[in-house]
Design a protein around this motif. Sequence first.
Motif, PDB file in Angstrom:
ATOM      1  N   VAL A 140       0.812  -1.220   0.000  1.00  0.00           N
ATOM      2  CA  VAL A 140       0.000   0.000   0.000  1.00  0.00           C
ATOM      3  C   VAL A 140       0.843   1.267   0.000  1.00  0.00           C
ATOM      4  CG1 VAL A 140      -1.962  -1.127   1.121  1.00  0.00           C
ATOM      5  CG2 VAL A 140      -0.191  -0.035   2.519  1.00  0.00           C
ATOM      6  N   ALA A 141       2.152   1.140   0.210  1.00  0.00           N
ATOM      7  CA  ALA A 141       3.013   2.325   0.242  1.00  0.00           C
ATOM      8  C   ALA A 141       4.449   1.916  -0.034  1.00  0.00           C
ATOM      9  CB  ALA A 141       2.910   3.035   1.595  1.00  0.00           C
ATOM     10  N   GLU A 142       5.281   2.927  -0.302  1.00  0.00           N
ATOM     11  CA  GLU A 142       6.707   2.708  -0.497  1.00  0.00           C
ATOM     12  C   GLU A 142       7.485   3.639   0.420  1.00  0.00           C
ATOM     13  OE1 GLU A 142       7.407   3.397  -4.610  1.00  0.00           O
ATOM     14  OE2 GLU A 142       6.692   1.407  -5.244  1.00  0.00           O
ATOM     15  N   ALA A 143       8.679   3.179   0.821  1.00  0.00           N
ATOM     16  CA  ALA A 143       9.544   3.982   1.691  1.00  0.00           C
ATOM     17  C   ALA A 143      10.749   4.445   0.893  1.00  0.00           C
ATOM     18  CB  ALA A 143       9.976   3.166   2.899  1.00  0.00           C
ATOM     19  N   ASP A 144      10.964   5.755   0.911  1.00  0.00           N
ATOM     20  CA  ASP A 144      12.136   6.350   0.270  1.00  0.00           C
ATOM     21  C   ASP A 144      12.915   7.059   1.365  1.00  0.00           C
ATOM     22  OD1 ASP A 144      14.030   7.459  -1.314  1.00  0.00           O
ATOM     23  OD2 ASP A 144      12.701   8.861  -2.350  1.00  0.00           O
ATOM     24  N   GLY A 145      13.913   6.356   1.906  1.00  0.00           N
ATOM     25  CA  GLY A 145      14.616   6.897   3.059  1.00  0.00           C
ATOM     26  C   GLY A 145      13.678   6.911   4.246  1.00  0.00           C
ATOM     27  N   GLN A 146      13.422   8.090   4.788  1.00  0.00           N
ATOM     28  CA  GLN A 146      12.527   8.217   5.928  1.00  0.00           C
ATOM     29  C   GLN A 146      11.115   8.643   5.513  1.00  0.00           C
ATOM     30  OE1 GLN A 146      13.685   7.262   8.991  1.00  0.00           O
ATOM     31  NE2 GLN A 146      15.404   6.675   7.687  1.00  0.00           N
ATOM     32  N   ASP A 147      10.869   8.721   4.210  1.00  0.00           N
ATOM     33  CA  ASP A 147       9.558   9.152   3.713  1.00  0.00           C
ATOM     34  C   ASP A 147       8.714   7.940   3.327  1.00  0.00           C
ATOM     35  OD1 ASP A 147      10.207  11.832   3.994  1.00  0.00           O
ATOM     36  OD2 ASP A 147      11.130  11.915   2.002  1.00  0.00           O
ATOM     37  N   ILE A 148       7.438   7.955   3.741  1.00  0.00           N
ATOM     38  CA  ILE A 148       6.475   6.931   3.363  1.00  0.00           C
ATOM     39  C   ILE A 148       5.497   7.551   2.375  1.00  0.00           C
ATOM     40  CG2 ILE A 148       4.653   5.386   4.156  1.00  0.00           C
ATOM     41  CD1 ILE A 148       7.350   4.508   5.081  1.00  0.00           C
ATOM     42  N   ARG A 149       5.369   6.934   1.203  1.00  0.00           N
ATOM     43  CA  ARG A 149       4.494   7.476   0.165  1.00  0.00           C
ATOM     44  C   ARG A 149       3.503   6.398  -0.265  1.00  0.00           C
ATOM     45  NH1 ARG A 149       5.154   6.971  -5.239  1.00  0.00           N
ATOM     46  NH2 ARG A 149       7.266   6.163  -4.894  1.00  0.00           N
ATOM     47  N   SER A 150       2.203   6.706  -0.202  1.00  0.00           N
ATOM     48  CA  SER A 150       1.184   5.742  -0.604  1.00  0.00           C
ATOM     49  C   SER A 150       1.255   5.499  -2.107  1.00  0.00           C
ATOM     50  CB  SER A 150      -0.203   6.240  -0.220  1.00  0.00           C
ATOM     51  OG  SER A 150      -0.518   7.440  -0.890  1.00  0.00           O
ATOM     52  N   VAL A 151       0.914   4.265  -2.512  1.00  0.00           N
ATOM     53  CA  VAL A 151       0.949   3.881  -3.919  1.00  0.00           C
ATOM     54  C   VAL A 151      -0.344   3.145  -4.257  1.00  0.00           C
ATOM     55  CG1 VAL A 151       3.463   3.713  -3.983  1.00  0.00           C
ATOM     56  CG2 VAL A 151       2.099   1.680  -3.394  1.00  0.00           C
ATOM     57  N   THR A 152      -0.556   2.901  -5.533  1.00  0.00           N
ATOM     58  CA  THR A 152      -1.698   2.096  -5.954  1.00  0.00           C
ATOM     59  C   THR A 152      -1.558   0.690  -5.376  1.00  0.00           C
ATOM     60  OG1 THR A 152      -1.865   3.343  -8.020  1.00  0.00           O
ATOM     61  CG2 THR A 152      -2.968   1.201  -7.930  1.00  0.00           C
ATOM     62  N   PRO A 153      -2.557   0.195  -4.651  1.00  0.00           N
ATOM     63  CA  PRO A 153      -2.423  -1.108  -3.980  1.00  0.00           C
ATOM     64  C   PRO A 153      -2.221  -2.253  -4.970  1.00  0.00           C
ATOM     65  CG  PRO A 153      -4.306   0.116  -3.139  1.00  0.00           C
ATOM     66  CD  PRO A 153      -3.834   0.841  -4.360  1.00  0.00           C
ATOM     67  N   LYS A 154      -1.433  -3.237  -4.533  1.00  0.00           N
ATOM     68  CA  LYS A 154      -1.309  -4.466  -5.298  1.00  0.00           C
ATOM     69  C   LYS A 154      -1.074  -5.627  -4.345  1.00  0.00           C
ATOM     70  CE  LYS A 154       3.649  -3.915  -6.321  1.00  0.00           C
ATOM     71  NZ  LYS A 154       4.653  -3.852  -7.411  1.00  0.00           N
ATOM     72  N   ARG A 155      -1.423  -6.789  -4.796  1.00  0.00           N
ATOM     73  CA  ARG A 155      -1.294  -7.994  -3.976  1.00  0.00           C
ATOM     74  C   ARG A 155       0.175  -8.369  -3.840  1.00  0.00           C
ATOM     75  NH1 ARG A 155      -4.670 -12.768  -3.768  1.00  0.00           N
ATOM     76  NH2 ARG A 155      -3.975 -13.952  -1.946  1.00  0.00           N
ATOM     77  N   ASP A 156       0.592  -8.715  -2.624  1.00  0.00           N
ATOM     78  CA  ASP A 156       1.952  -9.199  -2.391  1.00  0.00           C
ATOM     79  C   ASP A 156       1.913 -10.718  -2.264  1.00  0.00           C
ATOM     80  OD1 ASP A 156       4.876  -8.505  -1.409  1.00  0.00           O
ATOM     81  OD2 ASP A 156       4.099 -10.067  -0.094  1.00  0.00           O
ATOM     82  N   LEU A 157       2.604 -11.400  -3.150  1.00  0.00           N
ATOM     83  CA  LEU A 157       2.589 -12.863  -3.184  1.00  0.00           C
ATOM     84  C   LEU A 157       3.995 -13.432  -3.006  1.00  0.00           C
ATOM     85  CD1 LEU A 157       0.213 -13.093  -6.260  1.00  0.00           C
ATOM     86  CD2 LEU A 157      -0.407 -13.658  -3.913  1.00  0.00           C
ATOM     87  N   SER A 158       4.815 -12.706  -2.270  1.00  0.00           N
ATOM     88  CA  SER A 158       6.224 -13.082  -2.159  1.00  0.00           C
ATOM     89  C   SER A 158       6.476 -14.191  -1.149  1.00  0.00           C
ATOM     90  CB  SER A 158       7.059 -11.849  -1.780  1.00  0.00           C
ATOM     91  OG  SER A 158       6.633 -11.307  -0.538  1.00  0.00           O
ATOM     92  N   LEU A 159       5.517 -14.470  -0.280  1.00  0.00           N
ATOM     93  CA  LEU A 159       5.716 -15.482   0.757  1.00  0.00           C
ATOM     94  C   LEU A 159       4.803 -16.672   0.542  1.00  0.00           C
ATOM     95  CD1 LEU A 159       5.984 -13.307   3.995  1.00  0.00           C
ATOM     96  CD2 LEU A 159       7.837 -14.360   2.707  1.00  0.00           C
ATOM     97  N   ARG A 160       5.331 -17.862   0.822  1.00  0.00           N
ATOM     98  CA  ARG A 160       4.518 -19.074   0.772  1.00  0.00           C
ATOM     99  C   ARG A 160       3.527 -19.068   1.922  1.00  0.00           C
ATOM    100  NH1 ARG A 160       6.506 -23.496  -2.000  1.00  0.00           N
ATOM    101  NH2 ARG A 160       5.545 -24.884  -0.480  1.00  0.00           N
ATOM    102  N   ARG A 161       2.322 -19.531   1.661  1.00  0.00           N
ATOM    103  CA  ARG A 161       1.295 -19.562   2.700  1.00  0.00           C
ATOM    104  C   ARG A 161       1.440 -20.778   3.610  1.00  0.00           C
ATOM    105  NH1 ARG A 161      -4.024 -18.599  -0.757  1.00  0.00           N
ATOM    106  NH2 ARG A 161      -4.941 -19.597   1.055  1.00  0.00           N
ATOM    107  N   ALA A 162       2.045 -21.839   3.141  1.00  0.00           N
ATOM    108  CA  ALA A 162       2.241 -23.040   3.950  1.00  0.00           C
ATOM    109  C   ALA A 162       3.359 -23.853   3.328  1.00  0.00           C
ATOM    110  CB  ALA A 162       0.957 -23.866   4.032  1.00  0.00           C
ATOM    111  N   ASP A 163       4.014 -24.699   4.148  1.00  0.00           N
ATOM    112  CA  ASP A 163       5.045 -25.580   3.632  1.00  0.00           C
ATOM    113  C   ASP A 163       4.949 -26.912   4.359  1.00  0.00           C
ATOM    114  OD1 ASP A 163       6.185 -25.146   6.145  1.00  0.00           O
ATOM    115  OD2 ASP A 163       7.537 -23.603   5.394  1.00  0.00           O
ATOM    116  N   ALA A 164       5.878 -27.811   4.030  1.00  0.00           N
ATOM    117  CA  ALA A 164       5.826 -29.156   4.602  1.00  0.00           C
ATOM    118  C   ALA A 164       5.940 -29.125   6.121  1.00  0.00           C
ATOM    119  CB  ALA A 164       6.947 -30.011   3.999  1.00  0.00           C
TER     120      ALA A 164
END
Length: 384
Positions: free
Chosen positions: A322-346
């Motif tokens: 929902v946002a990006e950090a540039d140094g100490q600044d937080i800037r909102s962005v167009t939302p997108k789904r984050d799928l970088s982590l597995r939901r379950a494993d063995a």
Amino acid sequence: MYWHIEDSRYRIANPIQYLISKLGLSMDSLSQFVLGAAVSTAFLGRKIGPRKAALVGGVLGTLPDLDVLIPFADPIDSFVYHRGWTHSVFVHALAAPILGEGLVRLFRGLRDHRWLTWMTVFLCLSTHAVIDAMTIYGTRIFWPFYPDPVGAGSVFIIDPLYTLPLLGVVIWALFRRNWTSRLQTSVVAVLLGSSAYLGASLAVQRHVEQMALEIFSDNGGKPERVLAIAAPFNILVWKVIGLDRDSYRNLYLSLAGGNEPLEVYTHPRNPELIACLEDTPAYQKLDWFSRGFNRAELVDGRVVVSDLRMGLTPGYAFRFVVAEADGQDIRSVTPKRDLSLRRADAEDFAWLGDRLLGIPAARAAEAGFQSTTRDRAAFDCSTD
């Protein structure tokens, strides 16, 4: 059901995870189909035959989920507005005479049973919404008079003990052309038993929350809010979230035993990041839908908000950039789904198996986790 537009790159890079998510979707749809089919068979099977009644009820039982075809502006809207007006019992009451009249005209055996047909249509639609409301995702079952989603969380979206008995009698009905008293008795018994199972899940959930309150009080103090959620596929193992403003605690309890020694895992919510997001529409929608059970985290320069209720730390089912950090600044962005982590494993499946058997087991993904927080003043907020 958990239905959302997924990044095609994710489907290619994570084919196993993608297939698991599709299996979960189909099993959830199966539960809706067989419930509607069983309800219709119980009420209309004598009039038009069990096979036709089961097919009609199965189709009606899946109709509310056609809202997945409605286009939304972004992934967050798709997330929070699914199970909306099509799941409202008031909409179902309005739709029942329309759909019911179509069935009366289609099947000769229903011509003299208009009110029974209308009632059956309403029950096929509304029971879909009711069992959806038993899951933690929630359902806007009382829209528009009560617009917030209702989600008990006392059953998981896939629960074999609930679905398989219904599936059994529906398969029986589909292979029967003629109505029999034995089939009637079986269908009614399964419907009563499945309903009792849902009622028992609510009672167990309340018991687990009371247990968890005592444990939390002895391990860091009583949290501001507590929520017990059924673990995948059963109502014996529970995830309990103890929510505070700056952090949250995960506790896993098994009714089969093996709860000693108890592990309480504490994680930060990073309120300094949330402070930069709380005025943005994206975060406000997520906060409303999750009922406050969410956290923000900084991942590779992006601010990701997760719904704590669905999935296991850290691989929550619903995570949004929902946002990006540039140094100490937080800037909102167009939302997108984050799928970088597995939901379950063995390891998680092995851990769940141990807990179902009452064997003490720590979650490897959370074992030894130490909570950390940042100085809230470290970031400057921007909504550009």
